[in-house]
Each structure stands twice: as C-alpha cells, then as structure tokens.
Design a protein around this motif. Structure first.
Motif, PDB file in Angstrom:
ATOM      1  N   ASN A  49       2.214  45.482  62.463  1.00 39.47           N
ATOM      2  CA  ASN A  49       1.476  46.627  61.941  1.00 39.47           C
ATOM      3  C   ASN A  49       2.341  47.877  61.851  1.00 39.47           C
ATOM      4  O   ASN A  49       2.147  48.707  60.955  1.00 39.47           O
ATOM      5  CB  ASN A  49       0.225  46.868  62.788  1.00 39.47           C
ATOM      6  N   MET A  50       3.323  48.011  62.742  1.00 38.79           N
ATOM      7  CA  MET A  50       4.325  49.063  62.572  1.00 38.79           C
ATOM      8  C   MET A  50       5.109  48.831  61.280  1.00 38.79           C
ATOM      9  O   MET A  50       5.442  49.777  60.559  1.00 38.79           O
ATOM     10  CB  MET A  50       5.274  49.085  63.763  1.00 38.79           C
ATOM     11  N   LEU A  51       5.411  47.552  61.001  1.00 39.07           N
ATOM     12  CA  LEU A  51       6.127  47.207  59.782  1.00 39.07           C
ATOM     13  C   LEU A  51       5.309  47.606  58.557  1.00 39.07           C
ATOM     14  O   LEU A  51       5.861  48.089  57.562  1.00 39.07           O
ATOM     15  CB  LEU A  51       6.414  45.708  59.779  1.00 39.07           C
ATOM     16  N   TYR A  52       4.002  47.417  58.620  1.00 41.48           N
ATOM     17  CA  TYR A  52       3.116  47.827  57.522  1.00 41.48           C
ATOM     18  C   TYR A  52       3.280  49.325  57.251  1.00 41.48           C
ATOM     19  O   TYR A  52       3.428  49.755  56.105  1.00 41.48           O
ATOM     20  CB  TYR A  52       1.673  47.500  57.904  1.00 41.48           C
ATOM     21  N   GLY A  53       3.255  50.112  58.315  1.00 46.31           N
ATOM     22  CA  GLY A  53       3.390  51.558  58.141  1.00 46.31           C
ATOM     23  C   GLY A  53       4.741  51.955  57.577  1.00 46.31           C
ATOM     24  O   GLY A  53       4.829  52.797  56.675  1.00 46.31           O
ATOM     25  N   ALA A  54       5.800  51.331  58.079  1.00 40.60           N
ATOM     26  CA  ALA A  54       7.136  51.652  57.581  1.00 40.60           C
ATOM     27  C   ALA A  54       7.299  51.217  56.137  1.00 40.60           C
ATOM     28  O   ALA A  54       7.888  51.942  55.315  1.00 40.60           O
ATOM     29  CB  ALA A  54       8.187  50.977  58.465  1.00 40.60           C
ATOM     30  N   ALA A  55       6.790  50.027  55.791  1.00 43.77           N
ATOM     31  CA  ALA A  55       6.905  49.541  54.413  1.00 43.77           C
ATOM     32  C   ALA A  55       6.165  50.449  53.443  1.00 43.77           C
ATOM     33  O   ALA A  55       6.584  50.628  52.292  1.00 43.77           O
ATOM     34  CB  ALA A  55       6.370  48.111  54.313  1.00 43.77           C
ATOM     35  N   ALA A  56       5.073  51.082  53.896  1.00 41.83           N
ATOM     36  CA  ALA A  56       4.302  51.974  53.031  1.00 41.83           C
ATOM     37  C   ALA A  56       5.095  53.210  52.627  1.00 41.83           C
ATOM     38  O   ALA A  56       4.771  53.862  51.632  1.00 41.83           O
ATOM     39  CB  ALA A  56       3.009  52.387  53.730  1.00 41.83           C
ATOM     40  N   THR A  57       6.154  53.536  53.365  1.00 40.36           N
ATOM     41  CA  THR A  57       6.992  54.683  53.000  1.00 40.36           C
ATOM     42  C   THR A  57       8.031  54.327  51.943  1.00 40.36           C
ATOM     43  O   THR A  57       8.756  55.194  51.464  1.00 40.36           O
ATOM     44  CB  THR A  57       7.737  55.241  54.229  1.00 40.36           C
ATOM     45  N   GLY A  58       8.140  53.034  51.597  1.00 40.22           N
ATOM     46  CA  GLY A  58       9.067  52.606  50.566  1.00 40.22           C
ATOM     47  C   GLY A  58      10.464  52.300  51.057  1.00 40.22           C
ATOM     48  O   GLY A  58      11.329  51.920  50.265  1.00 40.22           O
ATOM     49  N   GLY A  59      10.715  52.441  52.346  1.00 38.76           N
ATOM     50  CA  GLY A  59      12.033  52.139  52.891  1.00 38.76           C
ATOM     51  C   GLY A  59      12.170  50.673  53.242  1.00 38.76           C
ATOM     52  O   GLY A  59      11.170  49.978  53.478  1.00 38.76           O
ATOM     53  N   GLU A 180       7.636  55.346  43.425  1.00 30.41           N
ATOM     54  CA  GLU A 180       6.548  56.286  43.151  1.00 30.41           C
ATOM     55  C   GLU A 180       5.264  55.949  43.885  1.00 30.41           C
ATOM     56  O   GLU A 180       4.421  56.820  44.110  1.00 30.41           O
ATOM     57  CB  GLU A 180       6.290  56.348  41.650  1.00 30.41           C
ATOM     58  N   TRP A 181       5.100  54.674  44.302  1.00 29.83           N
ATOM     59  CA  TRP A 181       3.865  54.292  44.989  1.00 29.83           C
ATOM     60  C   TRP A 181       3.902  54.611  46.484  1.00 29.83           C
ATOM     61  O   TRP A 181       2.883  54.517  47.173  1.00 29.83           O
ATOM     62  CB  TRP A 181       3.581  52.802  44.813  1.00 29.83           C
ATOM     63  N   ALA A 182       5.072  54.977  47.006  1.00 28.00           N
ATOM     64  CA  ALA A 182       5.252  55.135  48.454  1.00 28.00           C
ATOM     65  C   ALA A 182       4.503  56.343  49.002  1.00 28.00           C
ATOM     66  O   ALA A 182       4.256  57.332  48.305  1.00 28.00           O
ATOM     67  CB  ALA A 182       6.734  55.255  48.775  1.00 28.00           C
ATOM     68  N   VAL A 183       4.147  56.249  50.275  1.00 27.51           N
ATOM     69  CA  VAL A 183       3.513  57.350  51.000  1.00 27.51           C
ATOM     70  C   VAL A 183       4.597  57.995  51.862  1.00 27.51           C
ATOM     71  O   VAL A 183       5.018  57.429  52.875  1.00 27.51           O
ATOM     72  CB  VAL A 183       2.356  56.842  51.878  1.00 27.51           C
ATOM     73  N   THR A 184       5.078  59.146  51.466  1.00 25.54           N
ATOM     74  CA  THR A 184       6.222  59.771  52.139  1.00 25.54           C
ATOM     75  C   THR A 184       5.891  61.075  52.852  1.00 25.54           C
ATOM     76  O   THR A 184       6.746  61.662  53.498  1.00 25.54           O
ATOM     77  CB  THR A 184       7.338  60.045  51.116  1.00 25.54           C
ATOM     78  N   GLY A 185       4.657  61.555  52.725  1.00 24.69           N
ATOM     79  CA  GLY A 185       4.299  62.825  53.352  1.00 24.69           C
ATOM     80  C   GLY A 185       4.624  64.025  52.495  1.00 24.69           C
ATOM     81  O   GLY A 185       4.358  65.159  52.890  1.00 24.69           O
ATOM     82  N   THR A 186       5.198  63.799  51.326  1.00 26.19           N
ATOM     83  CA  THR A 186       5.509  64.903  50.419  1.00 26.19           C
ATOM     84  C   THR A 186       4.303  65.237  49.559  1.00 26.19           C
ATOM     85  O   THR A 186       3.349  64.466  49.448  1.00 26.19           O
ATOM     86  CB  THR A 186       6.689  64.529  49.509  1.00 26.19           C
ATOM     87  N   LYS A 187       4.371  66.390  48.916  1.00 29.16           N
ATOM     88  CA  LYS A 187       3.282  66.815  48.037  1.00 29.16           C
ATOM     89  C   LYS A 187       3.052  65.808  46.923  1.00 29.16           C
ATOM     90  O   LYS A 187       1.907  65.508  46.550  1.00 29.16           O
ATOM     91  CB  LYS A 187       3.609  68.192  47.462  1.00 29.16           C
ATOM     92  N   GLU A 188       4.164  65.251  46.406  1.00 26.33           N
ATOM     93  CA  GLU A 188       4.071  64.328  45.287  1.00 26.33           C
ATOM     94  C   GLU A 188       3.380  63.008  45.657  1.00 26.33           C
ATOM     95  O   GLU A 188       2.847  62.319  44.784  1.00 26.33           O
ATOM     96  CB  GLU A 188       5.465  64.029  44.732  1.00 26.33           C
ATOM     97  N   SER A 189       3.412  62.645  46.940  1.00 23.82           N
ATOM     98  CA  SER A 189       2.864  61.352  47.335  1.00 23.82           C
ATOM     99  C   SER A 189       1.490  61.446  47.980  1.00 23.82           C
ATOM    100  O   SER A 189       0.950  60.431  48.416  1.00 23.82           O
ATOM    101  CB  SER A 189       3.827  60.658  48.319  1.00 23.82           C
ATOM    102  N   ARG A 190       0.922  62.643  48.007  1.00 25.51           N
ATOM    103  CA  ARG A 190      -0.358  62.805  48.711  1.00 25.51           C
ATOM    104  C   ARG A 190      -1.494  62.010  48.057  1.00 25.51           C
ATOM    105  O   ARG A 190      -2.467  61.671  48.724  1.00 25.51           O
ATOM    106  CB  ARG A 190      -0.719  64.290  48.787  1.00 25.51           C
ATOM    107  N   HIS A 191      -1.372  61.743  46.778  1.00 32.52           N
ATOM    108  CA  HIS A 191      -2.427  61.001  46.088  1.00 32.52           C
ATOM    109  C   HIS A 191      -2.317  59.494  46.322  1.00 32.52           C
ATOM    110  O   HIS A 191      -3.226  58.746  45.984  1.00 32.52           O
ATOM    111  CB  HIS A 191      -2.375  61.271  44.579  1.00 32.52           C
TER     112      HIS A 191
END
Length: 345
Positions: A49-59, A180-191
């Motif tokens: 589940n940690m891997l899930y969170g890290a993968a969601a950032t696109g790294g 572009e699909w990643a969740v990075t915490g930036t303004k651009e990825s908030r959606h």
C-alpha cells in the motif's frame, strides 16, 4: 537493486523474508545513496500500500518479497492494476504452500501469472535465468510498467535470486518527469484522482474493457522467449528460471547422443510466448515441460498448443531442483516412445 536505481527507481518499500531479504538489504544501501527513499514497512500489506501511494506520484518505485509475503500483497496488486499504477515487484520464490520452507521453488507461478487478487486484471511478468538477466529484466520491467501503466513482476526462483555472477549494468536513466496523471501535490495535479472505484456498472465495464485492450496489446507486442536449437528438434523442452539453465545442459548432452532436442525458455510469462511455442510445434513431435512445481507452467504450454502436440511433464518440488542427469534419463525414455510410435505408426 543497482539495476533498479540505474533504471530511475527512487523508492523502495519492503518487509524482509527469506530468500528475498537480500533485495531489501541492498535497497537500504543503494536507494538513500541515490537520493531516494527506503522504508522497511511493518508488514507486506503495508509495503504494497505504500507502493500504491508512491506509484501515484508517477515515480519509479518497487518492492520485493517471497511466496507468503506475495500472497499478503494480492489485494494491493489488484488495486494497483485497477488504478493503472506502474510499479515493479520482485518475487523470489520459495517452497510452499503455507510457510513451506526457504528452499527455491516455482510454485508462485499461478498467483503471479494468473493474478492472485480479485477482478479482471493481469500483471506483466518477466522470468530471468541469470544474474545478468535479473539486472536487464528489472530495467525491462520498469519500462513495461510505465508503458502499460500496470504492475510488473520480476519472478525468480531462490537459486537465481541468491546467485552471484558477474554483471554488466546498463547506463543510468534520467529521472522521468511525472506524467500528467500523477498526483504530485502541485497546483497542476490537484484535479488528479487515482482510484479503481467506478460505482456505475457501465463505467466499470468501460474501465475493464480498457484494461483488457491494454493487455491484448501487450500480448501482441511484448512476448519474449529464447528458442535454442528448436529449428530441427523432435522434442522441445520448456522451462524457465534455473530450470532453463539446467535444460541447456540436457540439450547439449542429448544432442551429443544423437537425439534432436531443443529448448524453449519463456522470458515473459505474461504475456506468454504462445506464437513461439506454436512455431516450434510445426517441426517438433512432442514437448516436455520441466519445472519446480506440480504443473503450473505445463497448463499454459498445453493451452498454447491447443492439442497440436503431446505435452510430457517432469518436476521436482519442495525446494528440490531437477538434475540434468535425471532430466536426460526422462528425455531418453521419451525418445524411445517416439521411436516406437514411428515403428508402429
């Protein structure tokens, strides 16, 4: 682990288990040195589940375990595939079921290749037969995971996972820009929202069909197998991992004795090399699957052949590896049967 770092991975989450603990130990050494993150989770469930969170950032990120730990991760596999999150999992197989023992086996084939979690998903699976391939196929696994936005598994028996051999490493990859699909915490990825839940049945069906199309593309484009001396073979041996290496010695000795034997070694277990097996069947009169399980690989070979040729079987289990001498005696017996068939045919 060095190959993973060179491939651009910067996050590892894992829990120790024999015979995969050396991977976590190496990750603890190399990932921080490369500016990455290593976390020893409190369990395999936490790690996936940690891997899930890290993968969601696109790294690029990964974990590793063995049979019992991989079983605990299966719900996470399904969530990762359903959310289309790329990552790499190494499974260094040991004997089972249950706790079994810590000796090498190949009994995880079904839970990895067929998908042990719930739902209509697949994992992309590569199967190395050497330390060099452990490095090369780890890089390939990351590339496949990113290309298809899907978990990829490096599946190795305990022999390959703990073997020491010289290795030539690939050049380091640059750290990729988050997609572009990643969740990075930036303004651009908030959606962005990474999830696998679709409450409307029609939306869920469209999503499953999208995954299905992706897997069909992988089946068309990503199958890999080593076909060695199969061009004129009457009998084709099929095996992967350490068994593939043993079978090369069997082929050499059988050829020396005048028996036309070849080897087909799947390098990708999913997608499975169906066309390569069917191509070999145009000349071969029989196939023989050798594996360190009770016949999990054999079923896929049978499905690929669709009854075109008989499929014989030889196995060792419990952490025992088939010896070249025993497999050769098995092959000699099969050739006698083939000769009898010709005489009476």
């Amino acid at each position: 682990m060095k190959a993973a770092v060179l491939a651009g991975a910067r996050a590892f989450y894992g829990y120790p288990i024999t015979p995969a603990s050396e991977i976590a130990e190496a990750a603890a050494l190399y990932f921080p040195q490369a500016g990455g993150v290593f976390v020893q989770a409190e369990s395999e469930v936490a790690a996936i589940n940690m891997l899930y969170g890290a993968a969601a950032t696109g790294g690029r990120c990964m974990t590793a375990s063995s049979g019992p730990g991989i079983s605990l991760m299966q719900e996470g596999f399904s969530y990762l595939a359903g959310a289309e999150l790329p990552c790499v999992i190494a499974d260094i197989m040991r004997a089972g079921p249950g706790l079994g023992n810590i000796a090498p086996e190949q009994g995880d084939y079904n839970q990895i290749v067929k998908g042990g979690g719930h739902g209509n998903y697949r994992t992309l699976v590569v199967a190395p037969d050497s330390v060099q391939e452990m490095a090369d196929l780890t890089t390939l696994a990351f590339d496949l995971a990113d290309r298809y936005r899907n978990p990829a598994v490096v599946l190795a028996d305990g022999f390959i996972g703990q073997m020491m051999e010289p290795v030539t490493f690939a050049d380091p990859r640059p750290i990729a820009v988050p997609p572009e699909w990643a969740v990075t915490g930036t303004k651009e990825s908030r959606h962005n929202l990474v999830s696998s839940i679709y409450l409307e049945p029609d939306k869920m069906e469209r999503h499953i069909r999208k995954l299905e199309a992706k897997y069909q593309e992988a089946e068309r484009c990503e199958t890999r197998a080593e076909c060695w001396r199969t061009e004129d073979a009457d009998l084709v041996l099929v095996g992967y991992g350490i068994v593939g290496r043993i079978l090369k010695a069997v082929v050499e000795e059988a050829r020396r004795q005048g028996m036309k034997v070849g080897l087909l070694r799947p390098i990708t277990l999913y997608p499975f090399p169906v066309e390569q097996i069917r191509a070999a069947s145009r000349r071969a009169r029989a196939f023989a699957v050798v594996e360190m399980s009770t016949g999990q690989l054999r079923e896929d070979v049978r499905l690929a052949l669709e009854g075109r040729r008989p499929v014989e079987f030889y196995s060792r289990v419990g952490g025992n590896a088939p010896s070249a001498e025993d497999v050769l005696a098995f092959v000699e017996g099969k050739f006698e049967a083939l000769r009898e068939e010709l005489v009476h045919g």
